[in-house]
Motif scaffolding. Sequence first.
Motif, PDB file in Angstrom:
ATOM      1  N   SER A  34       0.860  -1.185   0.000  1.00 54.93           N
ATOM      2  CA  SER A  34       0.000   0.000   0.000  1.00 54.93           C
ATOM      3  C   SER A  34       0.893   1.230   0.000  1.00 54.93           C
ATOM      4  CB  SER A  34      -0.927  -0.019   1.214  1.00 54.93           C
ATOM      5  OG  SER A  34      -1.842  -1.092   1.121  1.00 54.93           O
ATOM      6  N   VAL A  35       1.073   1.794  -1.176  1.00 50.23           N
ATOM      7  CA  VAL A  35       2.080   2.838  -1.387  1.00 50.23           C
ATOM      8  C   VAL A  35       1.471   3.947  -2.232  1.00 50.23           C
ATOM      9  CG1 VAL A  35       4.269   3.344  -2.551  1.00 50.23           C
ATOM     10  CG2 VAL A  35       4.028   1.251  -1.213  1.00 50.23           C
ATOM     11  N   ASP A  36       1.752   5.180  -1.859  1.00 51.62           N
ATOM     12  CA  ASP A  36       1.443   6.320  -2.723  1.00 51.62           C
ATOM     13  C   ASP A  36       2.579   6.426  -3.729  1.00 51.62           C
ATOM     14  OD1 ASP A  36       1.004   8.730  -3.961  1.00 51.62           O
ATOM     15  OD2 ASP A  36       0.687   9.867  -2.114  1.00 51.62           O
ATOM     16  N   VAL A  37       2.269   6.240  -5.002  1.00 49.53           N
ATOM     17  CA  VAL A  37       3.322   6.199  -6.015  1.00 49.53           C
ATOM     18  C   VAL A  37       4.040   7.540  -6.140  1.00 49.53           C
ATOM     19  CG1 VAL A  37       1.933   6.853  -8.027  1.00 49.53           C
ATOM     20  CG2 VAL A  37       3.807   5.233  -8.306  1.00 49.53           C
ATOM     21  N   LEU A  38       3.463   8.607  -5.601  1.00 54.03           N
ATOM     22  CA  LEU A  38       4.135   9.902  -5.604  1.00 54.03           C
ATOM     23  C   LEU A  38       5.177  10.012  -4.490  1.00 54.03           C
ATOM     24  CD1 LEU A  38       1.097  12.243  -6.339  1.00 54.03           C
ATOM     25  CD2 LEU A  38       2.750  11.302  -7.962  1.00 54.03           C
ATOM     26  N   ASP A  39       5.207   9.041  -3.590  1.00 54.41           N
ATOM     27  CA  ASP A  39       6.203   8.993  -2.517  1.00 54.41           C
ATOM     28  C   ASP A  39       7.411   8.215  -3.036  1.00 54.41           C
ATOM     29  OD1 ASP A  39       7.774   8.388  -0.276  1.00 54.41           O
ATOM     30  OD2 ASP A  39       6.037   8.199   1.052  1.00 54.41           O
ATOM     31  N   ARG A  40       8.417   8.936  -3.461  1.00 53.15           N
ATOM     32  CA  ARG A  40       9.555   8.323  -4.146  1.00 53.15           C
ATOM     33  C   ARG A  40      10.257   7.275  -3.283  1.00 53.15           C
ATOM     34  NH1 ARG A  40      12.624   9.568  -8.514  1.00 53.15           N
ATOM     35  NH2 ARG A  40      14.823   9.000  -8.478  1.00 53.15           N
ATOM     36  N   ASP A  41      10.508   7.592  -2.028  1.00 52.76           N
ATOM     37  CA  ASP A  41      11.210   6.655  -1.154  1.00 52.76           C
ATOM     38  C   ASP A  41      10.403   5.390  -0.923  1.00 52.76           C
ATOM     39  OD1 ASP A  41      13.317   8.427  -0.968  1.00 52.76           O
ATOM     40  OD2 ASP A  41      12.672   9.287   0.940  1.00 52.76           O
ATOM     41  N   ALA A  42       9.087   5.548  -0.755  1.00 52.61           N
ATOM     42  CA  ALA A  42       8.235   4.382  -0.522  1.00 52.61           C
ATOM     43  C   ALA A  42       8.190   3.478  -1.754  1.00 52.61           C
ATOM     44  CB  ALA A  42       6.832   4.838  -0.146  1.00 52.61           C
ATOM     45  N   VAL A  43       8.152   4.075  -2.929  1.00 50.01           N
ATOM     46  CA  VAL A  43       8.153   3.280  -4.158  1.00 50.01           C
ATOM     47  C   VAL A  43       9.470   2.527  -4.303  1.00 50.01           C
ATOM     48  CG1 VAL A  43       8.098   3.394  -6.683  1.00 50.01           C
ATOM     49  CG2 VAL A  43       6.499   4.771  -5.341  1.00 50.01           C
ATOM     50  N   THR A  44      10.571   3.202  -4.039  1.00 50.16           N
ATOM     51  CA  THR A  44      11.884   2.558  -4.140  1.00 50.16           C
ATOM     52  C   THR A  44      11.974   1.370  -3.199  1.00 50.16           C
ATOM     53  OG1 THR A  44      12.936   4.638  -4.765  1.00 50.16           O
ATOM     54  CG2 THR A  44      14.365   2.914  -3.873  1.00 50.16           C
ATOM     55  N   ALA A  45      11.499   1.544  -1.975  1.00 50.21           N
ATOM     56  CA  ALA A  45      11.548   0.465  -0.988  1.00 50.21           C
ATOM     57  C   ALA A  45      10.649  -0.697  -1.400  1.00 50.21           C
ATOM     58  CB  ALA A  45      11.137   1.001   0.380  1.00 50.21           C
ATOM     59  N   ALA A  46       9.468  -0.390  -1.931  1.00 46.54           N
ATOM     60  CA  ALA A  46       8.543  -1.445  -2.323  1.00 46.54           C
ATOM     61  C   ALA A  46       9.106  -2.280  -3.464  1.00 46.54           C
ATOM     62  CB  ALA A  46       7.203  -0.833  -2.724  1.00 46.54           C
ATOM     63  N   VAL A  47       9.675  -1.632  -4.470  1.00 44.47           N
ATOM     64  CA  VAL A  47      10.241  -2.370  -5.599  1.00 44.47           C
ATOM     65  C   VAL A  47      11.432  -3.211  -5.148  1.00 44.47           C
ATOM     66  CG1 VAL A  47      11.385  -2.142  -7.836  1.00 44.47           C
ATOM     67  CG2 VAL A  47       9.394  -0.718  -7.297  1.00 44.47           C
TER      68      VAL A  47
END
Length: 272
Positions: A38-51
Motif C-alpha cells: 500500500s504505497v502512494d506512487v508519488l512517494d519516491r522513497d516508498a516506491v523505491t523500498a517497495a520495488v
Amino acid sequence: MRILLAGSTGVIGRRLAPLLTDSGHEVIGLARTGAPFSVDVLDRDAVTAAVREARPDVIMHQLTSLSARDLAANSRLRREGTRNLVDAALASGVRRIIAQSISWAYGPGAEPATEQTPLDLDAEEPRHTSVAGVAALEEAVREAPEWVVLRYGTLYGPTTWYARDGAMAQMAAAGRLAADADVSSLLHVQDAAAAAAAALSWPSGAVNICDDEPAAAASWVPAFCAAVGLPAPAAAEGERRGSARGASNHYARKHLGWQPQYPSWREGFGTL
C-alpha cells in the motif's frame, strides 16, 4: 515471472491480476490502498523500498487517478509516479516495464492514428496537460531495457466511466454527452487487461490497443445510450476536431497477433 502490478486495485488491475495468476505468474499488488504494498506512487522513497522488497522481474504500470475526474492529478501521476516507478525499477535491476497510456493523445490528421503519429504536444489547454503527462510517462518508460507502452482506446464496460452506472451515463442522462463528429476508438476493459497480459512477450515499443471500428460520436453515443437505457441525444452540428481522429490497431492485430474479444463497440455495448 514475478510481476509487480502497480494499480492492482484499479479498473484494469482487478481484471489483469487473475489473468496473470492463471498463466502461472506470481503477482504482487501495489496500490494506494488495499494491496500487499500500500504505497502512494508519488512517494519516491516508498516506491523505491517497495520495488526493492518485491524483487519483480516485470513492473506492470496500470496506475491512474481518475476517480475524481481530475485530469491534472492524473497527469501528475503519469509524470511523477511513472518517474518514481522507472527509477526504482532501474535501481533494482528490473529489465521490463509495461505501462498504460492512451490512444487519443495524437496530433491532428485525417485518418486514424498509427503508432508513428506524433503526439499532440502543441495542443492548447486543457488538452495540453493530458498530452504532456502521456509524453512524460512514455519517455520515462523507454529508459527501461525492455518496455511496452499500451495506448488504450476509450475504456468502456463495468466499473469504467462508460458503464450503466458510470460518469458518462450520468452525463448522458443530463443531456451533456455530445453526439458529434469527433471520432474515438473504444476498447472493452476486459480486452485492455488481456492485452496487458499478452504484452509480457511483446517486443519493445508503443502499441495502439483499441477495437477495430473508430467511429464518430454521432454513431456510437446513441448506441451507448441505448445500451444503458437512456434516450439518444440529438446529433450535434459542427466539424470534427482535428485531433479527434481515432487510432488504428493494425500493428497489434497483424504483427503481434492480438485480437480483441469485442472487435467493435457494437458488440461490446451489449455487455453493459
